[in-house]
Design a protein around this motif. Sequence first.
Motif, PDB file in Angstrom:
ATOM      1  N   ARG A 115      43.622  47.674  32.725  1.00  0.00           N
ATOM      2  CA  ARG A 115      43.190  47.302  34.093  1.00  0.00           C
ATOM      3  C   ARG A 115      44.387  47.375  35.048  1.00  0.00           C
ATOM      4  O   ARG A 115      45.046  48.390  35.070  1.00  0.00           O
ATOM      5  CB  ARG A 115      42.543  45.909  34.104  1.00  0.00           C
ATOM      6  N   ASN A 116      44.668  46.304  35.806  1.00  0.00           N
ATOM      7  CA  ASN A 116      45.771  46.395  36.764  1.00  0.00           C
ATOM      8  C   ASN A 116      47.108  45.904  36.197  1.00  0.00           C
ATOM      9  O   ASN A 116      48.059  45.690  36.942  1.00  0.00           O
ATOM     10  CB  ASN A 116      45.422  45.653  38.059  1.00  0.00           C
ATOM     11  N   ASN A 130      44.446  34.277  43.364  1.00  0.00           N
ATOM     12  CA  ASN A 130      43.398  34.755  44.269  1.00  0.00           C
ATOM     13  C   ASN A 130      42.472  35.716  43.541  1.00  0.00           C
ATOM     14  O   ASN A 130      42.721  36.094  42.403  1.00  0.00           O
ATOM     15  CB  ASN A 130      44.029  35.467  45.471  1.00  0.00           C
ATOM     16  N   ASN A 131      41.450  36.145  44.247  1.00  0.00           N
ATOM     17  CA  ASN A 131      40.524  37.108  43.664  1.00  0.00           C
ATOM     18  C   ASN A 131      41.186  38.461  43.477  1.00  0.00           C
ATOM     19  O   ASN A 131      42.125  38.806  44.185  1.00  0.00           O
ATOM     20  CB  ASN A 131      39.294  37.256  44.555  1.00  0.00           C
ATOM     21  N   ALA A 132      40.670  39.199  42.521  1.00  0.00           N
ATOM     22  CA  ALA A 132      41.087  40.583  42.268  1.00  0.00           C
ATOM     23  C   ALA A 132      42.560  40.723  41.888  1.00  0.00           C
ATOM     24  O   ALA A 132      43.201  41.722  42.181  1.00  0.00           O
ATOM     25  CB  ALA A 132      40.761  41.472  43.481  1.00  0.00           C
ATOM     26  N   LYS A 148      42.770  37.997  36.658  1.00  0.00           N
ATOM     27  CA  LYS A 148      42.445  36.859  35.783  1.00  0.00           C
ATOM     28  C   LYS A 148      41.354  37.246  34.783  1.00  0.00           C
ATOM     29  O   LYS A 148      41.498  37.062  33.580  1.00  0.00           O
ATOM     30  CB  LYS A 148      41.979  35.644  36.621  1.00  0.00           C
ATOM     31  N   THR A 149      40.278  37.797  35.310  1.00  0.00           N
ATOM     32  CA  THR A 149      39.179  38.187  34.417  1.00  0.00           C
ATOM     33  C   THR A 149      39.622  39.302  33.467  1.00  0.00           C
ATOM     34  O   THR A 149      39.225  39.318  32.294  1.00  0.00           O
ATOM     35  CB  THR A 149      37.947  38.632  35.233  1.00  0.00           C
ATOM     36  N   ARG A 186      32.321  43.627  30.713  1.00  0.00           N
ATOM     37  CA  ARG A 186      32.077  44.121  32.069  1.00  0.00           C
ATOM     38  C   ARG A 186      31.643  45.580  32.117  1.00  0.00           C
ATOM     39  O   ARG A 186      31.025  46.007  33.085  1.00  0.00           O
ATOM     40  CB  ARG A 186      33.336  43.947  32.937  1.00  0.00           C
ATOM     41  N   GLU A 244      37.325  52.887  31.724  1.00  0.00           N
ATOM     42  CA  GLU A 244      37.548  52.065  32.922  1.00  0.00           C
ATOM     43  C   GLU A 244      38.621  51.001  32.709  1.00  0.00           C
ATOM     44  O   GLU A 244      39.142  50.436  33.662  1.00  0.00           O
ATOM     45  CB  GLU A 244      36.239  51.367  33.331  1.00  0.00           C
ATOM     46  N   TRP A 251      44.650  52.825  36.165  1.00  0.00           N
ATOM     47  CA  TRP A 251      44.450  54.058  36.918  1.00  0.00           C
ATOM     48  C   TRP A 251      45.657  54.983  36.792  1.00  0.00           C
ATOM     49  O   TRP A 251      46.790  54.528  36.846  1.00  0.00           O
ATOM     50  CB  TRP A 251      44.194  53.748  38.406  1.00  0.00           C
TER      51      TRP A 251
HETATM   52  N1  LIG Z   1      41.452  50.617  35.445  1.00  0.00           N
HETATM   53  C1  LIG Z   1      42.067  49.922  36.423  1.00  0.00           C
HETATM   54  N2  LIG Z   1      43.320  50.251  36.801  1.00  0.00           N
HETATM   55  C2  LIG Z   1      43.962  49.563  37.766  1.00  0.00           C
HETATM   56  N3  LIG Z   1      43.424  48.533  38.440  1.00  0.00           N
HETATM   57  C3  LIG Z   1      42.170  48.163  38.102  1.00  0.00           C
HETATM   58  C4  LIG Z   1      41.440  48.835  37.087  1.00  0.00           C
HETATM   59  N4  LIG Z   1      40.235  48.241  36.970  1.00  0.00           N
HETATM   60  C5  LIG Z   1      40.211  47.246  37.865  1.00  0.00           C
HETATM   61  N5  LIG Z   1      41.376  47.207  38.569  1.00  0.00           N
HETATM   62  C6  LIG Z   1      41.779  46.249  39.598  1.00  0.00           C
HETATM   63  O1  LIG Z   1      42.275  45.140  38.897  1.00  0.00           O
HETATM   64  C7  LIG Z   1      42.066  43.936  39.592  1.00  0.00           C
HETATM   65  C8  LIG Z   1      41.604  42.958  38.559  1.00  0.00           C
HETATM   66  O2  LIG Z   1      40.450  42.312  38.872  1.00  0.00           O
HETATM   67  P1  LIG Z   1      39.924  41.023  38.100  1.00  0.00           P
HETATM   68  O3  LIG Z   1      40.491  40.953  36.742  1.00  0.00           O
HETATM   69  O4  LIG Z   1      38.465  41.069  38.238  1.00  0.00           O
HETATM   70  O5  LIG Z   1      40.580  39.893  39.001  1.00  0.00           O
HETATM   71  P2  LIG Z   1      40.243  38.350  39.180  1.00  0.00           P
HETATM   72  O6  LIG Z   1      39.485  37.901  37.996  1.00  0.00           O
HETATM   73  O7  LIG Z   1      41.595  37.743  39.314  1.00  0.00           O
HETATM   74  O8  LIG Z   1      39.453  38.243  40.447  1.00  0.00           O
HETATM   75  C9  LIG Z   1      41.162  44.281  40.743  1.00  0.00           C
HETATM   76  O9  LIG Z   1      41.972  44.322  41.909  1.00  0.00           O
HETATM   77  C10 LIG Z   1      40.671  45.692  40.433  1.00  0.00           C
HETATM   78  O10 LIG Z   1      40.519  46.498  41.587  1.00  0.00           O
END
Ligand SMILES: Nc1ncnc2c1ncn2[C@@H]1O[C@H](COP(=O)(O)OP(=O)(O)O)[C@@H](O)[C@H]1O
Length: 368
Positions: free
Chosen positions: A12-13, A31-33, A36-37, A53, A59, A63
């Motif tokens: 993920r990020n 904060n959001n995004a 954490k999740t 998810r 996914e 990236w």
């Molecule tokens: N494959 C990926 N590569 C990079 N960033 C990602 C990828 N998938 C999701 N994200 C980003 O990672 C972040 C993580 O989100 P999430 O874990 O849902 O955060 P939270 O639970 O803190 O709100 C989001 O900003 C999302 O856009």
Amino acid sequence: MRITSIQLTDFRNYARAELRPCEGVTVLYGNNAQGKTALLEAVVLSCTGRSHRTPRDRELIRWEQEAGRVFVRAERRDGGHEVEMLLSRQGRKTVKVNGRALQRTGELMGHVSGVLFAPEDLRMVKDGPAERRRFIDMELSQIRPAYYYALQRYAHALMQRNSLLRDIPLNPYLRATLEDWDAQLARHGAEIMAMRAGFIQRISEAAHENHLEISGGLEDLRVRYVPSLEADGDPERALMSALSMARDSDIRRGMTTVGPHRDDLTLTLAGMDVRAYGSQGQQRTAALSLKLAELDIMRRELEEPPVLMLDDVMSELDPKRRRHLLGRLNGIQTIVTCTDLSDLAEAEIGAAWRIQAGTITPEGGDGA
Ligand SMILES: Nc1ncnc2c1ncn2[C@@H]1O[C@H](COP(=O)(O)OP(=O)(O)O)[C@@H](O)[C@H]1O
Ligand SMILES: [Mg+2]
């Protein structure tokens, strides 16, 4: 059991990160995004082999990266267990346990075990049957690898039968091959139905206890299995004949209309459907009771508690339910996420970390 380390690389990020959860309650705050999740998702992946998810592993890879990795170490009664997931943009993921690559994802079960409670679980009570089936499938797969395999075989046969149904109008001679797929669906479908029936009975008893306790002895929650067909005798034969009876209409509609992929369960309070008649508070309590029932069953089954993950649920619960939940955490390693630390004012926090744009820093410090 207890998770001692969660390591992420290009997941993920997160570029690279490690979290070492403490024995009691670990809080992930931010904060959001921010990710954490995503951290909990990595744990879910190592428990079940799939994300809660997305069904698409690609996914999960950060990236613009070609590959990602999740590594989780857990201490159980019988010693250390290490699960490693190597995700590749090119092909299927490699799953390793204690350094050895697994042939089948089903062998993953029993190394890292967890229960996740997220706001989406409220949908299980309010929304359609797909959410409720997912709840059963996720949980039952973790404690019964045989269930997981039956599900996989069933899904495969279902896909084949459905594509055949759509081909038959153009190539009517294909109709003769339906029989084989019906037989496979009936065999694996009957296994699934039998395991679901047993499991839902146990869930019902445990959820009933939990709900009674949260509602102060007032509310009588019952969970009942509603299979897509009534099978009093031999379920395999019943399913086989239901499939054969549905053939003509299935061909017209291009899909299979009977079988466990159409199962549901009902939740009732004093005989009334919670989904239709329950107040929002009752629906939330029912969802919480179901989750705690899952935790109880898993704990009994494993003879030790699984890891509990609470993703953003504290803010959704009123103080009474929150207290009940927190009162249940004793002796259970828990990872909680929140955007507002005051939601956890009554919790006994072991450690808190701030999550920000895919980095983990001790809460209270300035990250420097
Ligand atoms: N494959 C990926 N590569 C990079 N960033 C990602 C990828 N998938 C999701 N994200 C980003 O990672 C972040 C993580 O989100 P999430 O874990 O849902 O955060 P939270 O639970 O803190 O709100 C989001 O900003 C999302 O856009
Ligand atoms: Mg989140």
